[in-house]
Scaffold this motif. Structure first.
Motif, PDB file in Angstrom:
ATOM      1  N   MET A  54       0.823  -1.112  -0.108  1.00 13.83           N
ATOM      2  CA  MET A  54      -0.050   0.096  -0.077  1.00 13.83           C
ATOM      3  C   MET A  54       0.849   1.398   0.015  1.00 13.83           C
ATOM      4  O   MET A  54       1.656   1.269   0.979  1.00 13.83           O
ATOM      5  N   ARG A  55       0.576   1.946  -0.808  1.00 13.97           N
ATOM      6  CA  ARG A  55       1.590   3.384  -1.104  1.00 13.97           C
ATOM      7  C   ARG A  55       0.697   4.363  -0.270  1.00 13.97           C
ATOM      8  O   ARG A  55      -0.506   4.745  -0.752  1.00 13.97           O
ATOM      9  N   LEU A  56       0.988   5.028   0.874  1.00 11.57           N
ATOM     10  CA  LEU A  56       0.461   5.954   1.617  1.00 11.57           C
ATOM     11  C   LEU A  56       0.561   7.345   0.845  1.00 11.57           C
ATOM     12  O   LEU A  56       1.678   7.576   0.519  1.00 11.57           O
ATOM     13  N   VAL A  57      -0.606   7.806   0.793  1.00 12.68           N
ATOM     14  CA  VAL A  57      -0.622   9.291  -0.197  1.00 12.68           C
ATOM     15  C   VAL A  57      -1.367  10.497   0.577  1.00 12.68           C
ATOM     16  O   VAL A  57      -1.120  11.527   0.433  1.00 12.68           O
ATOM     17  N   GLU A  58      -2.023   9.812   1.673  1.00 10.93           N
ATOM     18  CA  GLU A  58      -2.953  11.142   2.687  1.00 10.93           C
ATOM     19  C   GLU A  58      -3.225  10.742   3.812  1.00 10.93           C
ATOM     20  O   GLU A  58      -3.364   9.589   4.156  1.00 10.93           O
ATOM     21  N   MET A  59      -3.263  11.443   4.885  1.00 10.91           N
ATOM     22  CA  MET A  59      -3.374  11.326   6.250  1.00 10.91           C
ATOM     23  C   MET A  59      -4.110  12.416   6.874  1.00 10.91           C
ATOM     24  O   MET A  59      -3.602  13.345   6.818  1.00 10.91           O
ATOM     25  N   ASP A  60      -5.412  12.215   7.396  1.00  7.75           N
ATOM     26  CA  ASP A  60      -6.059  13.200   8.105  1.00  7.75           C
ATOM     27  C   ASP A  60      -5.957  14.468   7.240  1.00  7.75           C
ATOM     28  O   ASP A  60      -6.012  15.686   7.886  1.00  7.75           O
ATOM     29  N   GLY A  61      -6.255  14.347   6.038  1.00  3.65           N
ATOM     30  CA  GLY A  61      -6.057  15.552   5.346  1.00  3.65           C
ATOM     31  C   GLY A  61      -5.004  16.054   4.834  1.00  3.65           C
ATOM     32  O   GLY A  61      -5.145  17.437   4.296  1.00  3.65           O
ATOM     33  N   SER A  62      -3.921  15.670   4.761  1.00  8.96           N
ATOM     34  CA  SER A  62      -2.545  16.114   4.467  1.00  8.96           C
ATOM     35  C   SER A  62      -2.047  15.161   3.204  1.00  8.96           C
ATOM     36  O   SER A  62      -2.107  14.070   3.609  1.00  8.96           O
ATOM     37  N   HIS A  63      -1.368  15.534   2.305  1.00  7.17           N
ATOM     38  CA  HIS A  63      -0.523  14.531   1.327  1.00  7.17           C
ATOM     39  C   HIS A  63       0.630  14.204   2.081  1.00  7.17           C
ATOM     40  O   HIS A  63       1.201  15.117   2.612  1.00  7.17           O
ATOM     41  N   THR A  64       0.959  12.890   2.048  1.00  9.51           N
ATOM     42  CA  THR A  64       2.313  12.590   2.562  1.00  9.51           C
ATOM     43  C   THR A  64       3.210  12.070   1.442  1.00  9.51           C
ATOM     44  O   THR A  64       2.949  11.823   0.367  1.00  9.51           O
ATOM     45  N   VAL A  65       4.338  12.076   2.067  1.00 12.52           N
ATOM     46  CA  VAL A  65       5.480  11.252   1.167  1.00 12.52           C
ATOM     47  C   VAL A  65       5.010  10.008   0.830  1.00 12.52           C
ATOM     48  O   VAL A  65       4.684   9.081   1.837  1.00 12.52           O
ATOM     49  N   GLN A  66       5.214   9.534  -0.260  1.00 21.67           N
ATOM     50  CA  GLN A  66       4.579   8.337  -0.635  1.00 21.67           C
ATOM     51  C   GLN A  66       5.425   6.990  -0.672  1.00 21.67           C
ATOM     52  O   GLN A  66       5.954   6.320  -1.510  1.00 21.67           O
ATOM     53  N   ASP A  67       5.693   6.597   0.725  1.00 19.97           N
ATOM     54  CA  ASP A  67       6.174   5.271   0.998  1.00 19.97           C
ATOM     55  C   ASP A  67       5.438   4.180   1.190  1.00 19.97           C
ATOM     56  O   ASP A  67       4.011   4.513   1.131  1.00 19.97           O
ATOM     57  N   SER A  68       5.870   3.022   0.572  1.00 16.59           N
ATOM     58  CA  SER A  68       5.146   1.903   0.748  1.00 16.59           C
ATOM     59  C   SER A  68       5.095   0.996   1.734  1.00 16.59           C
ATOM     60  O   SER A  68       6.177   0.995   2.479  1.00 16.59           O
ATOM     61  N   PHE A  69       3.887   0.271   2.331  1.00 19.36           N
ATOM     62  CA  PHE A  69       3.981  -0.343   3.481  1.00 19.36           C
ATOM     63  C   PHE A  69       3.092  -1.630   3.432  1.00 19.36           C
ATOM     64  O   PHE A  69       2.383  -1.797   2.525  1.00 19.36           O
ATOM     65  N   ASP A  70       3.507  -2.773   4.083  1.00 15.55           N
ATOM     66  CA  ASP A  70       2.769  -4.153   3.884  1.00 15.55           C
ATOM     67  C   ASP A  70       1.704  -3.998   4.637  1.00 15.55           C
ATOM     68  O   ASP A  70       0.673  -4.928   4.859  1.00 15.55           O
ATOM     69  N   SER A  71       1.693  -3.299   5.980  1.00 13.76           N
ATOM     70  CA  SER A  71       0.692  -3.066   6.972  1.00 13.76           C
ATOM     71  C   SER A  71       0.666  -1.730   7.216  1.00 13.76           C
ATOM     72  O   SER A  71       1.688  -1.132   7.265  1.00 13.76           O
TER      73      SER A  71
END
Length: 558
Positions: free
Chosen positions: A244-261
């Motif tokens: 999963m590539r994280l792109v947003e959190m609580d209304g902010s765009h994030t650095v797009q790191d990948s996570f398995d969980s």
């Protein structure tokens, strides 16, 4: 040559459409409106094999999704067909200059049974994933919640390509007890116990996995908006065989790191992009409880189009311990190169270079009063007044309802005296303040501040001290509205109190919230002008000590 001409024509059409939208909004002098009509009722569901009463909106559980664009005006006409008063709060929506629509008992009179009330709020300069829920008593434990997704305006670039679909994933723990039973247990000084299980989009047990929840087409990318809408348990979310590539959190765009969980704590929302890059088959997405003695989980199926291959039996296990979770949180970074909901870059706000004018240290307090368990901050356990605090302040009768600043900026001590009262503190308008949450308990906590986004700059084990500021992230901490606090640990945030109003600070763990772990911050603009805060809407409900009182003088333009 023809292809080039076609691209140019298409680009011109998009530009013309954008200009037409801008000119239309200028002509109307208002942003677009989105209207909803909600009929809130009870219904019976067997979510974990036990029939129980659930709160439905227009017959739906979860409730209808609110899809809108930044700066849209949202109008929600709520018809209360329950047997109890009702309010909705819009978790994470900042309500600029407008705590009148916050939907908490300290800001609004409830919608009594058999009546309706229209909420009007604006997703002002916001993008991202949020959710709504009923805020009175323990109603949240039996539903009434739903997703709010706010997308950027057409002219604002987004730091990823449009996904093939934008999907909601509402995960949360679930109790098989009625909300009135939950409240009665807490009122009697008893615990409601552990959750009965976990739901994904309102489905649990065998029903969660059958039929498939989503269908993916191979080679495409999907956005999943994941919110923990539960009341107690942090959850770990993962998808079998997929990163999963994280792109947003609580209304902010994030650095797009990948996570398995990903750990998703109570009240938190985030967005991930998932590539359908695996062999066509069925795959499980799993939400499982964290930091609990008896863990539980729910699994739902993602099916690749045309698949008849069942999910593999090797479901990935969740990580162990909260140190892993803390280290994952430390890896999250704000995307400083992305645009926000407004045209200027997010990174232009250099919060790390602003002097702190005040530090408020909020220690979670737990104790017994008259044999009943209470939670609070700094020795004060909040109780709602008969008159909403915001109305009492606006009508100048606050001295008959509550007292300001009954607790100090620092805790008196874990074993200090504890008392119950409406807990309201004041903050000077437009000051930059550090808030430190300290959790001496053996269990997790999750804290939220209404009306604001804050910079989550630091957290760690033990007690907080000023020396720990040297560990803060003062460059690219994610701007958000909710922060977890690990057992016997602290978390620190920074924010500018530039949003006038009466704002709730609360534990997202609803048992703690119900038992008093909350307070309100009154932020008053000295100018008392419409530049800083709206007047109370004429349609606002009145109750308690403000019934029949004349309206105070209106705020005027600056």
């Amino acid at each position: 040559m023809a292809a080039t001409t076609m691209r140019a024509t298409a680009a011109g059409a998009v530009l013309l459409l954008a200009l037409l939208l801008v000119s239309t909004n200028v002509g109307r002098a208002e942003d677009p409106y989105v209207f909803f009509e909600w009929h809130v009722t009870y219904g019976t569901k067997s979510l974990l094999g036990v029939p129980q009463k659930v709160i439905l909106i227009n017959g739906e559980f979860p409730g209808p999704r609110i899809n809108c664009s930044s700066n849209n005006n949202i109008v929600v006409n709520v018809f209360n067909q329950l047997d109890q008063p009702l309010l909705f709060t819009w978790n994470g929506i900042q309500h600029r200059k407008n705590s009148w629509q916050d939907g908490m008992p300290g800001t609004n009179c409830p919608v009594v049974p058999g009546t309706n009330y229209t909420f009007k709020w604006q997703a002002k300069d916001q993008i991202g994933s949020f959710f709504y829920f009923p805020s009175i008593g323990m109603q949240r434990t039996v539903g009434g919640y739903g997703l709010i997704s706010v997308v950027s305006r057409l002219l604002i670039p987004v730091p990823f390509d449009p996904p093939a679909d934008d999907l909601q994933v509402l995960i949360g723990d679930w109790y098989n007890k009625d909300h009135t039973v939950m409240a009665s247990l807490l009122d009697a000084g008893k615990s409601p116990g552990r959750p009965a299980g976990v739901l994904i989009n309102g489905r649990g047990g065998k029903d969660a996995a059958n039929p498939p929840m989503f269908t993916f087409e191979a080679g495409k990318t999907y956005r999943l908006r994941i919110c923990n809408v539960g009341i107690k348990a942090s959850l770990n979310f993962r998808i079998q065989g997929h990163d999963m590539r994280l792109v947003e959190m609580d209304g902010s765009h994030t650095v797009q790191d990948s996570f398995d969980s990903l750990d998703v704590h109570v009240g938190h929302c985030l967005s991930v992009l998932v590539d359908a890059d695996q062999k066509p088959a069925d795959y499980l997405m799993v939400a499982s409880t964290r930091f609990m003695v008896e863990p539980s989980s729910a699994s739902a199926v993602i099916r690749y189009a045309g698949s008849n291959t069942p999910p593999a039996p090797n479901v990935p296990e969740p990580p162990a311990g909260w140190a892993w979770s803390l280290n994952q949180w430390r890896s999250f970074r704000w995307n400083l190169t992305a645009s926000a909901a407004r045209p200027n870059p997010q990174g232009s706000y250099h919060y790390g270079q602003i002097n702190i004018t005040r530090t408020i240290k909020l220690m979670v307090t737990r104790g017994h009063l008259e044999g009943k368990l209470k939670y609070g901050f700094n020795g004060v356990s909040h109780v709602d007044a008969d008159t909403p605090l915001k109305l009492a302040e606006y009508f100048n009768v606050s001295d008959k309802v509550f007292k300001y600043n009954q607790m100090g900026d620092s805790p008196p001590g874990v074993n200090g005296p504890m008392h119950v009262a409406p807990n309201v503190i004041t903050a000077e308008f437009r000051t930059f303040i550090e808030v430190v949450f300290e959790n001496p308990e053996k269990s997790m906590d999750s804290l939220h501040i209404d009306g604001y986004a804050f910079f989550a700059v630091g957290m760690g084990p033990g007690k907080w001290s000023p020396d720990l500021r040297k560990t803060y992230n003062l460059l690219d901490a994610v701007s958000r509205h909710t922060i977890q606090v690990y057992p016997r640990s602290w978390s620190a945030v920074m924010l500018t109190f530039d949003n006038a109003g009466m704002w709730n600070v609360r534990s997202n763990l609803w048992e703690r919230h119900y038992l008093g772990e909350q307070l309100y911050i009154s932020v008053i603009s000295p100018a008392r002008s419409l530049r800083d805060e709206y007047n109370m809407p004429e349609t606002n409900l009145r109750c308690g000590k403000v019934v029949g009182l004349p309206l105070p003088p209106s705020y005027l333009p600056a």
